[in-house]
Design a protein around this motif. Sequence first.
Motif, PDB file in Angstrom:
ATOM      1  N   ARG A  54      -8.625  -7.071 -36.149  1.00  0.00           N
ATOM      2  CA  ARG A  54      -9.098  -8.454 -36.017  1.00  0.00           C
ATOM      3  C   ARG A  54      -8.075  -9.379 -36.672  1.00  0.00           C
ATOM      4  O   ARG A  54      -7.754  -9.236 -37.858  1.00  0.00           O
ATOM      5  N   ILE A  55      -7.567 -10.347 -35.912  1.00  0.00           N
ATOM      6  CA  ILE A  55      -6.514 -11.223 -36.411  1.00  0.00           C
ATOM      7  C   ILE A  55      -7.135 -12.535 -36.874  1.00  0.00           C
ATOM      8  O   ILE A  55      -7.619 -13.338 -36.056  1.00  0.00           O
ATOM      9  N   THR A  56      -7.144 -12.751 -38.186  1.00  0.00           N
ATOM     10  CA  THR A  56      -7.715 -13.966 -38.764  1.00  0.00           C
ATOM     11  C   THR A  56      -6.656 -14.869 -39.387  1.00  0.00           C
ATOM     12  O   THR A  56      -6.936 -16.037 -39.656  1.00  0.00           O
ATOM     13  N   TRP A  81      -8.820  -9.990 -31.143  1.00  0.00           N
ATOM     14  CA  TRP A  81      -8.749  -8.596 -31.566  1.00  0.00           C
ATOM     15  C   TRP A  81      -7.633  -7.887 -30.812  1.00  0.00           C
ATOM     16  O   TRP A  81      -7.453  -8.111 -29.607  1.00  0.00           O
ATOM     17  N   VAL A  82      -6.903  -7.029 -31.507  1.00  0.00           N
ATOM     18  CA  VAL A  82      -5.891  -6.194 -30.869  1.00  0.00           C
ATOM     19  C   VAL A  82      -6.404  -4.759 -30.843  1.00  0.00           C
ATOM     20  O   VAL A  82      -6.736  -4.183 -31.888  1.00  0.00           O
ATOM     21  N   TRP A  83      -6.463  -4.207 -29.653  1.00  0.00           N
ATOM     22  CA  TRP A  83      -6.974  -2.848 -29.450  1.00  0.00           C
ATOM     23  C   TRP A  83      -5.807  -1.869 -29.378  1.00  0.00           C
ATOM     24  O   TRP A  83      -4.853  -2.077 -28.613  1.00  0.00           O
ATOM     25  N   CYS A  84      -5.898  -0.809 -30.174  1.00  0.00           N
ATOM     26  CA  CYS A  84      -4.792   0.132 -30.316  1.00  0.00           C
ATOM     27  C   CYS A  84      -5.241   1.560 -30.026  1.00  0.00           C
ATOM     28  O   CYS A  84      -6.305   1.993 -30.496  1.00  0.00           O
ATOM     29  N   ALA A  85      -4.415   2.282 -29.293  1.00  0.00           N
ATOM     30  CA  ALA A  85      -4.594   3.728 -29.204  1.00  0.00           C
ATOM     31  C   ALA A  85      -4.227   4.310 -30.559  1.00  0.00           C
ATOM     32  O   ALA A  85      -3.191   3.954 -31.120  1.00  0.00           O
ATOM     33  N   ASP A  86      -5.065   5.185 -31.092  1.00  0.00           N
ATOM     34  CA  ASP A  86      -4.880   5.647 -32.470  1.00  0.00           C
ATOM     35  C   ASP A  86      -5.118   7.150 -32.572  1.00  0.00           C
ATOM     36  O   ASP A  86      -6.256   7.607 -32.554  1.00  0.00           O
ATOM     37  N   LEU A  87      -4.028   7.914 -32.696  1.00  0.00           N
ATOM     38  CA  LEU A  87      -4.119   9.356 -32.942  1.00  0.00           C
ATOM     39  C   LEU A  87      -3.800   9.690 -34.390  1.00  0.00           C
ATOM     40  O   LEU A  87      -3.919  10.847 -34.792  1.00  0.00           O
ATOM     41  N   TYR A  88      -3.400   8.700 -35.164  1.00  0.00           N
ATOM     42  CA  TYR A  88      -3.070   8.914 -36.574  1.00  0.00           C
ATOM     43  C   TYR A  88      -4.280   9.432 -37.350  1.00  0.00           C
ATOM     44  O   TYR A  88      -4.202  10.409 -38.094  1.00  0.00           O
ATOM     45  N   ARG A  89      -5.420   8.761 -37.157  1.00  0.00           N
ATOM     46  CA  ARG A  89      -6.633   9.146 -37.882  1.00  0.00           C
ATOM     47  C   ARG A  89      -7.059  10.555 -37.503  1.00  0.00           C
ATOM     48  O   ARG A  89      -7.504  11.341 -38.346  1.00  0.00           O
ATOM     49  N   TYR A  90      -6.898  10.895 -36.217  1.00  0.00           N
ATOM     50  CA  TYR A  90      -7.252  12.231 -35.747  1.00  0.00           C
ATOM     51  C   TYR A  90      -6.424  13.298 -36.456  1.00  0.00           C
ATOM     52  O   TYR A  90      -6.958  14.341 -36.866  1.00  0.00           O
ATOM     53  N   THR A  91      -5.107  13.066 -36.608  1.00  0.00           N
ATOM     54  CA  THR A  91      -4.262  14.083 -37.243  1.00  0.00           C
ATOM     55  C   THR A  91      -4.668  14.302 -38.697  1.00  0.00           C
ATOM     56  O   THR A  91      -4.600  15.422 -39.205  1.00  0.00           O
TER      57      THR A  91
END
Length: 251
Positions: A54-56, A81-91
């Motif tokens: 969320r960009i404030t 809002w910027v939506w990101c693909a996120d595999l960092y949390r998964y690893t």
Amino acid sequence: MEMSYGPTIEGLMNHRSIRKFTDQLVTEEHRSAILAAGQQASSSSNMQAFSVIRITDRQLREELMAITGNQSYVLESPEFWVWCADLYRYTMAAGQGSGSERLEEANAEWYTIGAVDTALAAQNAAAAAESLGLGIVYIGGIRNDIRRVGELLKLPQLVAPLFGMCIGYPDQDPVVRPRLSPEAVMHENEYSSSAYASLIAEYDDRHRSYMRERSGGKLETSWSEQMAAKHSQSGRQIGGYLKQQGFRLDD
């Protein structure tokens, strides 16, 4: 007699991209509901491979607006809002990396999982926002300079920004953009393009009528003409950035 399919389908069928918003702020309650609806979207193996930023900060909004080609609503909308693909949390959850270690590189399937999870969650969020009387518009222009966006948002390895989303109360009432006929997108048992020429021609006629109404008679561009113009433009170059972020797209 016109059929009624209930508020859910009616809401989806009335989707319009909103590019002008009132000054009314989105409440924390509504923000939470929109995000929660997004999180309930289907997810591959429950990986939940997306994050939302969320960009404030106004200066950050201004920089992102410039990257998108100065789309003013990026700065003016109550929420961006910027939506990101996120595999960092998964690893991290899988015990394959941490903030202080080099994360294992991911192949094209990983990227696909992240992109699909992100899109599904965002569309759930969009439908939720519209059900609350809000409007949205997706902003693919953040990929105009995807590296700079990644730097601005301090994205770690295996996280990539895919699109932005403006959210707020509509200050315009645009007509609904027509879509291709169902026969153009639904195939049975095998892919068939035999009817495309006639179906595209039929859609071009409807699209011209839509453009005339939308522009007050100033434009009557067909869908084919819009697609030809888009095809003539150089596409966004994001492959190098995705590799930089740890996605092996050739596997």
